[in-house]
Design a protein around this motif. Sequence first.
Motif, PDB file in Angstrom:
ATOM      1  N   GLY A   1      36.765  37.480  50.977  1.00  0.00           N
ATOM      2  CA  GLY A   1      36.977  36.147  51.518  1.00  0.00           C
ATOM      3  C   GLY A   1      38.332  35.588  51.160  1.00  0.00           C
ATOM      4  N   GLY A   2      38.581  34.334  51.562  1.00  0.00           N
ATOM      5  CA  GLY A   2      39.801  33.644  51.186  1.00  0.00           C
ATOM      6  C   GLY A   2      39.701  33.210  49.739  1.00  0.00           C
ATOM      7  N   ALA A   3      40.702  32.490  49.283  1.00  0.00           N
ATOM      8  CA  ALA A   3      40.745  32.142  47.871  1.00  0.00           C
ATOM      9  C   ALA A   3      40.729  30.638  47.651  1.00  0.00           C
TER      10      ALA A   3
ATOM     11  N   PHE B   1      39.431  44.709  45.002  1.00  0.00           N
ATOM     12  CA  PHE B   1      40.196  45.278  43.892  1.00  0.00           C
ATOM     13  C   PHE B   1      41.382  46.122  44.363  1.00  0.00           C
ATOM     14  N   LEU B   2      41.558  46.281  45.676  1.00  0.00           N
ATOM     15  CA  LEU B   2      42.721  47.009  46.159  1.00  0.00           C
ATOM     16  C   LEU B   2      43.986  46.247  45.764  1.00  0.00           C
ATOM     17  N   PRO B   3      45.008  46.929  45.253  1.00  0.00           N
ATOM     18  CA  PRO B   3      46.241  46.245  44.823  1.00  0.00           C
ATOM     19  C   PRO B   3      47.146  45.897  46.009  1.00  0.00           C
TER      20      PRO B   3
ATOM     21  N   LEU C   1      45.013  40.107  48.232  1.00  0.00           N
ATOM     22  CA  LEU C   1      43.696  40.436  47.688  1.00  0.00           C
ATOM     23  C   LEU C   1      43.713  40.270  46.168  1.00  0.00           C
ATOM     24  N   ASP C   2      42.538  40.184  45.590  1.00  0.00           N
ATOM     25  CA  ASP C   2      42.439  39.935  44.155  1.00  0.00           C
ATOM     26  C   ASP C   2      43.040  41.057  43.318  1.00  0.00           C
TER      27      ASP C   2
END
Length: 264
Positions: free
Chosen positions: A110-112, A179-181, A185-186
């Motif tokens: 999702g968004g942040a 968790f993808l860098p 994304l986070d």
Amino acid sequence: MSTTTSRHDERRISPVFLAILAVMAVTGWAVWTDFAASPGLAVFLFVTSAWIVSLCLHEYAHARTALHGGDITVGARGYLTLNPLAYTHAVLSIILPVLFVIMGGIGLPGGAVFIDQARIRGRWKHSLISAAGPLTNVLFAVVCTAPFWLGALDGVPVVFRYALAFLAFLQVTAALLNFLPVPGLDGYGVIEPWLSYRIKRQIEPYAPYGFFVVIALLFVPAVNGAFFDAIDALMRALGVPELSRYCGSNLYRFWQDQPEFCAV
């Protein structure tokens, strides 16, 4: 006194979230007891509401960790109430992930929430704030799969078992994607504090597009195959049979024809 009351209001659980939680509880009971006339509809409502609950907890984890990291503004923004309507990007945080579950059957990141980065001191705190969200998905996946890896499926109705398997699948895909860098994304938020200023400046112009690039890449057969191979391996490690997840996904789309081997 007024400050204490204000802080209490900022952290009071939203009626919107409580309503979604109630839908999850009632439909979960309907799936478990086979009370619903249409098990597929009950699975659809249960998984969708549980998925929204997990999205709310994902964003709450970001905000709560940021609060302890030094950003005291998250409360005033409503992020601590678990209200999905309070998010900076409600469409990206809730609506789009739900639509992707309905259409594609994957847990879309999702968004942040908006974090005032200037208030956070220390690279570890920045990394932990970014990691807190997807770690919530990991925890949700562990809870959903507990009956499988604990071997405690005796007495668990088959439809509820399928629903849990599909819900766990959504949590695993969301955690892996988050968790993808990739910028946006986070996972990138976890490593960003440790990058040099020069590298961050070079990446910054592309950050708004990282999310959409990942989604586009999932339509590339080779990337799609590798991604779902990784998901299947994780699901097997958690003790979830592929058949359970597949039948859960099919039951969720109750408007489609159901395979005979998934009949309940």
